[in-house]
Scaffold this active site. Structure first.
Site, PDB file in Angstrom:
ATOM      1  N   ARG A  26       0.863  -1.081   0.014  1.00 46.50           N
ATOM      2  CA  ARG A  26       0.037  -0.009   0.084  1.00 46.50           C
ATOM      3  C   ARG A  26       0.907   1.184  -0.147  1.00 46.50           C
ATOM      4  O   ARG A  26       2.134   1.153   0.203  1.00 46.50           O
ATOM      5  CB  ARG A  26      -0.838   0.038   1.326  1.00 46.50           C
ATOM      6  CG  ARG A  26      -1.676  -1.181   1.430  1.00 46.50           C
ATOM      7  CD  ARG A  26      -2.847  -1.314   0.276  1.00 46.50           C
ATOM      8  NE  ARG A  26      -3.725  -0.154   0.420  1.00 46.50           N
ATOM      9  CZ  ARG A  26      -4.848  -0.314   0.842  1.00 46.50           C
ATOM     10  NH1 ARG A  26      -5.503  -1.331   1.257  1.00 46.50           N
ATOM     11  NH2 ARG A  26      -5.975   0.938   0.637  1.00 46.50           N
ATOM     12  N   LEU A  67       2.804   4.469   1.017  1.00 46.53           N
ATOM     13  CA  LEU A  67       3.882   4.888   1.904  1.00 46.53           C
ATOM     14  C   LEU A  67       4.373   3.956   2.929  1.00 46.53           C
ATOM     15  O   LEU A  67       4.359   4.049   4.168  1.00 46.53           O
ATOM     16  CB  LEU A  67       3.269   6.220   2.668  1.00 46.53           C
ATOM     17  CG  LEU A  67       2.585   7.418   1.883  1.00 46.53           C
ATOM     18  CD1 LEU A  67       1.878   8.163   2.866  1.00 46.53           C
ATOM     19  CD2 LEU A  67       3.840   8.147   1.421  1.00 46.53           C
ATOM     20  N   CYS A  68       4.760   2.794   2.431  1.00 45.48           N
ATOM     21  CA  CYS A  68       5.131   1.686   3.242  1.00 45.48           C
ATOM     22  C   CYS A  68       6.583   1.181   3.112  1.00 45.48           C
ATOM     23  O   CYS A  68       6.855   0.403   3.508  1.00 45.48           O
ATOM     24  CB  CYS A  68       4.184   0.507   2.809  1.00 45.48           C
ATOM     25  SG  CYS A  68       4.332  -0.262   1.181  1.00 45.48           S
ATOM     26  N   GLY A  69       7.273   2.197   2.478  1.00 44.47           N
ATOM     27  CA  GLY A  69       8.610   2.121   2.194  1.00 44.47           C
ATOM     28  C   GLY A  69       9.546   1.671   3.288  1.00 44.47           C
ATOM     29  O   GLY A  69      10.150   0.692   3.574  1.00 44.47           O
ATOM     30  N   ASN A  77       8.442  -1.654   5.126  1.00 40.85           N
ATOM     31  CA  ASN A  77       9.026  -2.775   4.415  1.00 40.85           C
ATOM     32  C   ASN A  77      10.311  -2.780   4.731  1.00 40.85           C
ATOM     33  O   ASN A  77      10.895  -3.934   4.861  1.00 40.85           O
ATOM     34  CB  ASN A  77       8.865  -2.616   2.647  1.00 40.85           C
ATOM     35  CG  ASN A  77       7.466  -2.873   2.478  1.00 40.85           C
ATOM     36  OD1 ASN A  77       6.616  -3.573   3.256  1.00 40.85           O
ATOM     37  ND2 ASN A  77       7.105  -2.450   1.127  1.00 40.85           N
TER      38      ASN A  77
END
Length: 145
Positions: free
Chosen positions: A89, A91-93, A96
């Site tokens: 989804r 803005l999940c950098g 992750n």
């Protein structure tokens, strides 16, 4: 004149995108806070459940039920599956990246303990970040969708 108008339009577009991104960040932060609160609220229940299960365990039962047996500390058959689920989804950098960093740390720990494992990722981001090593006794990454 046209350049000025185009420049103003571009500035408004960037400002609008910035507002949307900030709003998405605030919503994500709120959801994360609620999820963290639920996890913290569930800890007493998890501790009580672990205690109940610990009280139910008896060596006599382990002889009759194989799933209650403790895994051996040594032996060539000691393996473990490590499943890494990354988010896809917006803005999940950072999430992750932290997840992959922890997975790599865990893989190194398992290798040091002599446990064979195969990390498995279900998302493209995880596949790109997880190292694929195919050395003897090394770790390989699987991809399952």
């Amino acid at each position: 004149m046209a350049q000025t108008r185009e420049l103003r339009r571009r500035i408004k577009s960037v400002q609008s995108t910035r507002k949307i991104t900030k709003t998405m960040e605030l919503v994500a932060t709120s959801k994360l806070k609620r999820a963290q609160d639920r996890v913290i609220a569930a800890r007493p229940y998890a501790a009580a459940l672990a205690e109940v299960i610990g009280d139910l365990y008896a060596p006599e039962l382990a002889e009759r039920f194989p799933l209650l047996r403790q895994p051996g500390k040594s032996g060539a058959h000691r393996r473990m599956a490590l499943v890494v689920i990354t988010a896809n989804r917006g803005l999940c950098g950072a999430f992750n990246a932290n997840l992959i960093r922890e997975a790599r740390r865990r893989i190194e720990q398992l290798e040091a303990d002599g446990v064979g494992d195969r990390p498995s990722s279900d998302r493209e981001e995880g596949d790109q970040l997880l190292p694929v090593r195919e050395a003897a006794g090394g770790v390989a990454a699987d991809r399952h969708r």
